[in-house]
Design a protein around this motif. Sequence first.
Motif, PDB file in Angstrom:
ATOM      1  N   ARG A  14     -27.408  82.300  78.689  1.00 49.47           N
ATOM      2  CA  ARG A  14     -27.294  81.816  77.309  1.00 49.47           C
ATOM      3  C   ARG A  14     -26.173  80.790  77.231  1.00 49.47           C
ATOM      4  O   ARG A  14     -25.120  80.955  77.855  1.00 49.47           O
ATOM      5  CB  ARG A  14     -26.979  82.954  76.339  1.00 49.47           C
ATOM      6  N   THR A  15     -26.408  79.740  76.473  1.00 49.61           N
ATOM      7  CA  THR A  15     -25.419  78.693  76.280  1.00 49.61           C
ATOM      8  C   THR A  15     -25.597  78.082  74.895  1.00 49.61           C
ATOM      9  O   THR A  15     -26.729  77.973  74.418  1.00 49.61           O
ATOM     10  CB  THR A  15     -25.559  77.591  77.355  1.00 49.61           C
ATOM     11  N   PRO A  16     -24.530  77.659  74.257  1.00 49.04           N
ATOM     12  CA  PRO A  16     -24.659  76.984  72.963  1.00 49.04           C
ATOM     13  C   PRO A  16     -24.963  75.484  73.108  1.00 49.04           C
ATOM     14  O   PRO A  16     -25.208  74.811  72.119  1.00 49.04           O
ATOM     15  CB  PRO A  16     -23.291  77.200  72.319  1.00 49.04           C
ATOM     16  N   PHE A  17     -24.988  74.986  74.332  1.00 51.52           N
ATOM     17  CA  PHE A  17     -25.172  73.554  74.571  1.00 51.52           C
ATOM     18  C   PHE A  17     -26.660  73.239  74.747  1.00 51.52           C
ATOM     19  O   PHE A  17     -27.307  73.727  75.671  1.00 51.52           O
ATOM     20  CB  PHE A  17     -24.382  73.114  75.813  1.00 51.52           C
ATOM     21  N   GLU A  18     -27.188  72.396  73.855  1.00 51.97           N
ATOM     22  CA  GLU A  18     -28.619  72.088  73.844  1.00 51.97           C
ATOM     23  C   GLU A  18     -29.105  71.494  75.161  1.00 51.97           C
ATOM     24  O   GLU A  18     -30.175  71.856  75.647  1.00 51.97           O
ATOM     25  CB  GLU A  18     -28.964  71.150  72.678  1.00 51.97           C
ATOM     26  N   GLU A  19     -28.344  70.561  75.725  1.00 50.76           N
ATOM     27  CA  GLU A  19     -28.774  69.942  76.982  1.00 50.76           C
ATOM     28  C   GLU A  19     -28.925  70.996  78.077  1.00 50.76           C
ATOM     29  O   GLU A  19     -29.902  71.013  78.817  1.00 50.76           O
ATOM     30  CB  GLU A  19     -27.780  68.867  77.420  1.00 50.76           C
ATOM     31  N   GLU A  20     -27.963  71.882  78.144  1.00 54.14           N
ATOM     32  CA  GLU A  20     -28.011  72.938  79.154  1.00 54.14           C
ATOM     33  C   GLU A  20     -29.193  73.882  78.895  1.00 54.14           C
ATOM     34  O   GLU A  20     -29.894  74.282  79.838  1.00 54.14           O
ATOM     35  CB  GLU A  20     -26.687  73.691  79.129  1.00 54.14           C
ATOM     36  N   LYS A  21     -29.449  74.219  77.640  1.00 49.46           N
ATOM     37  CA  LYS A  21     -30.598  75.068  77.287  1.00 49.46           C
ATOM     38  C   LYS A  21     -31.901  74.455  77.782  1.00 49.46           C
ATOM     39  O   LYS A  21     -32.805  75.162  78.221  1.00 49.46           O
ATOM     40  CB  LYS A  21     -30.689  75.243  75.770  1.00 49.46           C
ATOM     41  N   SER A  22     -31.976  73.123  77.725  1.00 50.68           N
ATOM     42  CA  SER A  22     -33.215  72.439  78.107  1.00 50.68           C
ATOM     43  C   SER A  22     -33.521  72.550  79.603  1.00 50.68           C
ATOM     44  O   SER A  22     -34.656  72.340  80.017  1.00 50.68           O
ATOM     45  CB  SER A  22     -33.156  70.965  77.692  1.00 50.68           C
ATOM     46  N   PHE A  23     -32.538  72.903  80.408  1.00 45.66           N
ATOM     47  CA  PHE A  23     -32.734  73.006  81.864  1.00 45.66           C
ATOM     48  C   PHE A  23     -33.202  74.384  82.308  1.00 45.66           C
ATOM     49  O   PHE A  23     -33.764  74.528  83.398  1.00 45.66           O
ATOM     50  CB  PHE A  23     -31.427  72.728  82.625  1.00 45.66           C
ATOM     51  N   VAL A  24     -32.946  75.405  81.523  1.00 39.48           N
ATOM     52  CA  VAL A  24     -33.098  76.781  81.987  1.00 39.48           C
ATOM     53  C   VAL A  24     -34.501  77.057  82.523  1.00 39.48           C
ATOM     54  O   VAL A  24     -34.648  77.611  83.622  1.00 39.48           O
ATOM     55  CB  VAL A  24     -32.707  77.790  80.883  1.00 39.48           C
ATOM     56  N   GLU A  25     -35.532  76.692  81.787  1.00 40.40           N
ATOM     57  CA  GLU A  25     -36.904  76.981  82.239  1.00 40.40           C
ATOM     58  C   GLU A  25     -37.236  76.267  83.553  1.00 40.40           C
ATOM     59  O   GLU A  25     -37.928  76.830  84.403  1.00 40.40           O
ATOM     60  CB  GLU A  25     -37.918  76.628  81.148  1.00 40.40           C
ATOM     61  N   GLU A  26     -36.747  75.050  83.722  1.00 40.56           N
ATOM     62  CA  GLU A  26     -36.981  74.330  84.980  1.00 40.56           C
ATOM     63  C   GLU A  26     -36.286  75.017  86.150  1.00 40.56           C
ATOM     64  O   GLU A  26     -36.842  75.089  87.255  1.00 40.56           O
ATOM     65  CB  GLU A  26     -36.488  72.885  84.876  1.00 40.56           C
ATOM     66  N   PHE A  27     -35.083  75.525  85.928  1.00 38.88           N
ATOM     67  CA  PHE A  27     -34.354  76.242  86.968  1.00 38.88           C
ATOM     68  C   PHE A  27     -35.099  77.516  87.348  1.00 38.88           C
ATOM     69  O   PHE A  27     -35.211  77.854  88.522  1.00 38.88           O
ATOM     70  CB  PHE A  27     -32.935  76.570  86.496  1.00 38.88           C
ATOM     71  N   ILE A  28     -35.604  78.218  86.339  1.00 39.25           N
ATOM     72  CA  ILE A  28     -36.369  79.444  86.586  1.00 39.25           C
ATOM     73  C   ILE A  28     -37.614  79.120  87.404  1.00 39.25           C
ATOM     74  O   ILE A  28     -37.913  79.798  88.393  1.00 39.25           O
ATOM     75  CB  ILE A  28     -36.722  80.140  85.257  1.00 39.25           C
ATOM     76  N   ALA A  29     -38.335  78.085  87.026  1.00 41.52           N
ATOM     77  CA  ALA A  29     -39.544  77.691  87.762  1.00 41.52           C
ATOM     78  C   ALA A  29     -39.217  77.286  89.194  1.00 41.52           C
ATOM     79  O   ALA A  29     -39.962  77.627  90.125  1.00 41.52           O
ATOM     80  CB  ALA A  29     -40.250  76.550  87.031  1.00 41.52           C
ATOM     81  N   LEU A  30     -38.119  76.595  89.375  1.00 43.58           N
ATOM     82  CA  LEU A  30     -37.727  76.155  90.720  1.00 43.58           C
ATOM     83  C   LEU A  30     -37.458  77.350  91.634  1.00 43.58           C
ATOM     84  O   LEU A  30     -37.735  77.286  92.839  1.00 43.58           O
ATOM     85  CB  LEU A  30     -36.498  75.244  90.646  1.00 43.58           C
ATOM     86  N   CYS A  31     -36.951  78.437  91.096  1.00 43.87           N
ATOM     87  CA  CYS A  31     -36.686  79.643  91.902  1.00 43.87           C
ATOM     88  C   CYS A  31     -37.941  80.133  92.617  1.00 43.87           C
ATOM     89  O   CYS A  31     -37.845  80.770  93.671  1.00 43.87           O
ATOM     90  CB  CYS A  31     -36.133  80.763  91.025  1.00 43.87           C
ATOM     91  N   GLU A  32     -39.101  79.863  92.046  1.00 42.62           N
ATOM     92  CA  GLU A  32     -40.367  80.321  92.635  1.00 42.62           C
ATOM     93  C   GLU A  32     -40.807  79.464  93.822  1.00 42.62           C
ATOM     94  O   GLU A  32     -41.657  79.891  94.604  1.00 42.62           O
ATOM     95  CB  GLU A  32     -41.469  80.314  91.565  1.00 42.62           C
ATOM     96  N   ASP A  33     -40.259  78.289  93.983  1.00 44.84           N
ATOM     97  CA  ASP A  33     -40.650  77.384  95.063  1.00 44.84           C
ATOM     98  C   ASP A  33     -39.978  77.805  96.369  1.00 44.84           C
ATOM     99  O   ASP A  33     -38.754  77.946  96.415  1.00 44.84           O
ATOM    100  CB  ASP A  33     -40.234  75.952  94.695  1.00 44.84           C
ATOM    101  N   PRO A  34     -40.748  77.991  97.438  1.00 49.16           N
ATOM    102  CA  PRO A  34     -40.156  78.400  98.716  1.00 49.16           C
ATOM    103  C   PRO A  34     -39.116  77.406  99.262  1.00 49.16           C
ATOM    104  O   PRO A  34     -38.224  77.791 100.001  1.00 49.16           O
ATOM    105  CB  PRO A  34     -41.356  78.487  99.660  1.00 49.16           C
ATOM    106  N   LEU A  35     -39.220  76.150  98.885  1.00 48.45           N
ATOM    107  CA  LEU A  35     -38.289  75.131  99.376  1.00 48.45           C
ATOM    108  C   LEU A  35     -37.168  74.802  98.385  1.00 48.45           C
ATOM    109  O   LEU A  35     -36.447  73.829  98.564  1.00 48.45           O
ATOM    110  CB  LEU A  35     -39.051  73.842  99.722  1.00 48.45           C
ATOM    111  N   ALA A  36     -37.009  75.616  97.363  1.00 50.04           N
ATOM    112  CA  ALA A  36     -36.055  75.329  96.288  1.00 50.04           C
ATOM    113  C   ALA A  36     -34.628  75.106  96.771  1.00 50.04           C
ATOM    114  O   ALA A  36     -33.874  74.346  96.169  1.00 50.04           O
ATOM    115  CB  ALA A  36     -36.075  76.467  95.268  1.00 50.04           C
TER     116      ALA A  36
END
Length: 183
Positions: A14-36
């Motif tokens: 959780r973060t109050p910063f909008e820009e940082e909030k916008s990255f979270v889902e991409e980071f989560i999706a990247l975790c699923e990539d074997p080459l992340a």
Amino acid sequence: MNREQLLRTLKSYRTPFEEEKSFVEEFIALCEDPLAFSRERKEGHFTASAWIVNKRRTHALLTHHRKLNRWLQLGGHADGNDNLMEVAMTEAREESGLISLKLVDSFIFDIDKHLIPANSRDAEHFHYDVRFLIEAAMDEPLTISDESNDLAWVNYDIIPDVVKSNDSILRMLEKTSKSEFVL
């Protein structure tokens, strides 16, 4: 913090910063990539950084990055290591020569997705940077690595002038300047 722990932490991040909030889902999706965690993932991959501050929270250690020609926090590529906390600590030691590094908290301090320009070795790509808050003693000698032009403890008051419009560094500065973010 291995891949599974990183994924759990990102899902609850959780973060109050909008820009940082916008990255979270991409980071989560990247975790699923074997080459992340590998540079082999050419479009982008995880990196880890250390926001190194003194105990009184008046200075941050910045490096003048040789390739990017900018003042930045210390950090680097995971190179296959899915323990980004370990990567951040290793990079901090290698790029500063500091021994007294102390991880303030095992939770993620900040995340940032930023574009890395093409160079002679790599095409343009993204770094998905996971950052950790680390304390160090300012009186310990510094060692400038081959990746840097300079290394300096920079007073919080002048960091905005030094980093210009680097919003992610200004965000980390704000987090360590305000009491609600200080751990």
